[in-house]
Design a protein around this motif. Structure first.
Motif, PDB file in Angstrom:
ATOM      1  N   UNK A 239     -17.291  29.748 -99.526  1.00 36.77           N
ATOM      2  CA  UNK A 239     -18.520  30.378-100.019  1.00 36.77           C
ATOM      3  C   UNK A 239     -19.242  29.490-101.022  1.00 36.77           C
ATOM      4  N   UNK A 240     -18.473  28.876-101.927  1.00 40.30           N
ATOM      5  CA  UNK A 240     -19.103  27.985-102.909  1.00 40.30           C
ATOM      6  C   UNK A 240     -19.734  26.773-102.221  1.00 40.30           C
ATOM      7  N   UNK A 241     -19.052  26.263-101.201  1.00 40.48           N
ATOM      8  CA  UNK A 241     -19.621  25.119-100.485  1.00 40.48           C
ATOM      9  C   UNK A 241     -20.883  25.532 -99.733  1.00 40.48           C
ATOM     10  N   UNK A 242     -20.867  26.707 -99.139  1.00 42.32           N
ATOM     11  CA  UNK A 242     -22.059  27.194 -98.440  1.00 42.32           C
ATOM     12  C   UNK A 242     -23.237  27.326 -99.409  1.00 42.32           C
ATOM     13  N   UNK A 243     -22.959  27.748-100.643  1.00 45.18           N
ATOM     14  CA  UNK A 243     -24.023  27.842-101.661  1.00 45.18           C
ATOM     15  C   UNK A 243     -24.576  26.459-101.997  1.00 45.18           C
ATOM     16  N   UNK A 245     -24.689  23.863-100.013  1.00 50.07           N
ATOM     17  CA  UNK A 245     -25.510  23.409 -98.886  1.00 50.07           C
ATOM     18  C   UNK A 245     -26.867  24.090 -98.911  1.00 50.07           C
ATOM     19  N   UNK A 246     -26.900  25.381 -99.240  1.00 53.41           N
ATOM     20  CA  UNK A 246     -28.186  26.091 -99.326  1.00 53.41           C
ATOM     21  C   UNK A 246     -29.069  25.503-100.423  1.00 53.41           C
ATOM     22  N   UNK A 247     -28.468  25.115-101.527  1.00 51.46           N
ATOM     23  CA  UNK A 247     -29.257  24.512-102.615  1.00 51.46           C
ATOM     24  C   UNK A 247     -29.867  23.182-102.180  1.00 51.46           C
ATOM     25  N   UNK A 248     -29.102  22.419-101.395  1.00 51.77           N
ATOM     26  CA  UNK A 248     -29.642  21.154-100.881  1.00 51.77           C
ATOM     27  C   UNK A 248     -30.731  21.403 -99.844  1.00 51.77           C
ATOM     28  N   UNK A 249     -30.590  22.417 -99.045  1.00 51.53           N
ATOM     29  CA  UNK A 249     -31.634  22.766 -98.077  1.00 51.53           C
ATOM     30  C   UNK A 249     -32.932  23.145 -98.788  1.00 51.53           C
ATOM     31  N   UNK A 250     -32.828  23.868 -99.890  1.00 50.92           N
ATOM     32  CA  UNK A 250     -34.020  24.228-100.660  1.00 50.92           C
ATOM     33  C   UNK A 250     -34.682  22.997-101.262  1.00 50.92           C
ATOM     34  N   UNK A 251     -33.857  22.048-101.720  1.00 52.34           N
ATOM     35  CA  UNK A 251     -34.406  20.806-102.263  1.00 52.34           C
ATOM     36  C   UNK A 251     -35.167  20.041-101.188  1.00 52.34           C
ATOM     37  N   UNK A 276     -25.158  15.646 -92.937  1.00 55.02           N
ATOM     38  CA  UNK A 276     -23.714  15.500 -93.135  1.00 55.02           C
ATOM     39  C   UNK A 276     -23.114  16.804 -93.664  1.00 55.02           C
ATOM     40  N   UNK A 277     -23.704  17.309 -94.730  1.00 56.25           N
ATOM     41  CA  UNK A 277     -23.154  18.508 -95.370  1.00 56.25           C
ATOM     42  C   UNK A 277     -23.269  19.727 -94.451  1.00 56.25           C
ATOM     43  N   UNK A 278     -24.367  19.811 -93.700  1.00 62.71           N
ATOM     44  CA  UNK A 278     -24.528  20.926 -92.766  1.00 62.71           C
ATOM     45  C   UNK A 278     -23.509  20.832 -91.623  1.00 62.71           C
ATOM     46  N   UNK A 279     -23.267  19.607 -91.161  1.00 63.63           N
ATOM     47  CA  UNK A 279     -22.283  19.424 -90.099  1.00 63.63           C
ATOM     48  C   UNK A 279     -20.888  19.788 -90.586  1.00 63.63           C
ATOM     49  N   UNK A 280     -20.566  19.403 -91.801  1.00 60.09           N
ATOM     50  CA  UNK A 280     -19.274  19.775 -92.382  1.00 60.09           C
ATOM     51  C   UNK A 280     -19.143  21.291 -92.488  1.00 60.09           C
ATOM     52  N   UNK A 285     -16.995  26.410 -90.578  1.00 63.86           N
ATOM     53  CA  UNK A 285     -17.248  27.739 -90.023  1.00 63.86           C
ATOM     54  C   UNK A 285     -16.530  27.911 -88.688  1.00 63.86           C
ATOM     55  N   UNK A 286     -16.498  26.860 -87.882  1.00 60.45           N
ATOM     56  CA  UNK A 286     -15.786  26.922 -86.605  1.00 60.45           C
ATOM     57  C   UNK A 286     -14.296  27.122 -86.833  1.00 60.45           C
ATOM     58  N   UNK A 287     -13.775  26.476 -87.843  1.00 58.31           N
ATOM     59  CA  UNK A 287     -12.362  26.646 -88.172  1.00 58.31           C
ATOM     60  C   UNK A 287     -12.076  28.084 -88.608  1.00 58.31           C
ATOM     61  N   UNK A 288     -12.944  28.632 -89.446  1.00 56.75           N
ATOM     62  CA  UNK A 288     -12.746  30.010 -89.914  1.00 56.75           C
ATOM     63  C   UNK A 288     -12.802  30.992 -88.733  1.00 56.75           C
TER      64      UNK A 288
END
Length: 359
Positions: A239-243, A245-251, A276-280, A285-288
């Motif tokens: 969840x923290x990593x997803x947050x 990535x969202x912050x970078x998307x906003x940037x 890169x970060x979105x692919x990770x 997510x696929x693993x989860x």
């Protein structure tokens, strides 16, 4: 019969014919020529200084009709007014024309002062116009590099502002006024472009700093995992990593809103790092999802649970962009370790980000 010669002093030319001229008459003619020559040499200003002053004043006035005029024209007119003033100042007080000379003198001095002001205005206008062009040249040179810094754009903005101030100071009714107004419109447009590039550059630098901060945060989490200082298997929760990535998307959205920012040299690199970060995140997510769907038969071995079948992700993209990915060949399929795959992606992105940092 012998012809006699009649000589009349008032009919000198032509009437003498071929007769010899007595030496007394030749001397009289020579003296008359000398007197006429002296009068011509003295000129009309000596014989009538007021008349000569008026002539100079008229010439000066004609010169400056229908302004604006170049500085040389104003200078020539100024000299003529000065010469006229000097002639009038030399008229003796006892002279018959002394009163007229005094009256004209006051008028000419006033006109001389006005011409001097127009000359000064023209010289000031030319100097301001030239300074404006110099500042404009400095502004252009400041950002001629392929990737100007924020400080470069700030200096260029200041130079364009200085150039505009100089052109705004060019007085009307001068020879360079129209040119100054045309350049002023051009420089305002240039300053606006530079201001946009400055704002875009600042936005890009903020994005670079944010990406670098995320990269460092992920690296710190990895170090804590290796040192056993965190319970998170990857150094950060999903969840923290997803947050992050969202912050970078906003940037990146802020950059995409600015055409100037998209032209920045760092923009493609930032796009690639976000990918890169979105692919990770997609891999995680696929693993989860895989873990959730197979929770009934997966055992408690965490290392085993972190293995993800390669068929569940974009394997072509994975091996094309990241060279150090480890694989595990099982009896049924090929798998990759979640932890080390994501760490490889994050490490490579962090190294690429280092190229964008100020040297």
């Amino acid at each position: 019969m012998k012809r006699s010669c009649l000589v009349l002093p008032i009919l000198i030319g032509g009437l003498l014919g071929g007769c010899a001229v007595p030496w007394q008459l030749r001397e009289s003619l020579a003296g008359a020529e000398a007197v006429v020559g002296q009068a011509a040499t003295r000129g009309p200003e000596v014989a009538d200084p007021v008349r000569r002053a008026r002539q100079l004043a008229w010439e000066a006035a004609v010169l400056v009709q229908n302004p604006p005029h170049p500085a040389q024209t104003w200078q020539t007119a100024k000299v003529k007014w000065r010469q006229a003033i000097q002639l009038l100042e030399a008229v003796p007080k006892a002279d018959d024309q002394a009163a007229i000379a005094a009256q004209k003198l006051a008028d000419y001095r006033q006109k001389y002062a006005a011409i001097a002001q127009r000359l000064q205005a023209e010289e000031t206008a030319i100097a301001a116009f030239e300074r404006g062009q110099t500042y404009a040249w400095q502004a252009a040179v400041t950002v001629r590099d392929a990737n100007p810094s924020t400080a470069d754009w700030q200096r260029a903005t200041t130079k364009w502002q200085q150039a505009m101030q100089q052109l705004e100071a060019v007085p009307a009714q001068t020879t360079v006024f129209d040119q100054a107004q045309a350049k002023l419109r051009e420089y305002r447009g240039n300053r606006q472009v530079v201001q946009q590039r400055l704002a875009a550059n600042q936005t890009v630098q903020q994005a670079i700093a944010q990406f670098a901060q995320v990269a460092e945060q992920l690296k710190t989490g990895q170090t804590k995992v290796v040192l056993g200082q965190t319970a998170e298997n990857l150094g950060i929760s999903y969840d923290d990593y997803a947050d992050l990535v969202r912050s970078l998307q906003q940037a990146m959205q802020a950059l995409e809103a600015s055409p100037a920012a998209q032209r920045h040299a760092a923009y493609p690199n930032l796009q690639a790092r976000l990918a890169d970060y979105e692919f990770a995140l997609t891999i995680w997510r696929a693993y989860r999802d895989h873990q959730q769907q197979n929770r009934f038969w997966l055992n408690g071995d965490e290392f085993y649970n972190q293995l993800l079948p390669l068929s569940l992700i974009d394997s072509d993209r994975l091996f094309k962009n990241y060279s150090n990915i480890k694989i595990y060949r099982g009896s049924r399929n090929i798998k990759i370790p979640l932890k080390f795959t994501l760490w490889e992606i994050w490490d490579q992105s962090r190294l690429e980000m280092a190229n964008l940092q100020p040297k």
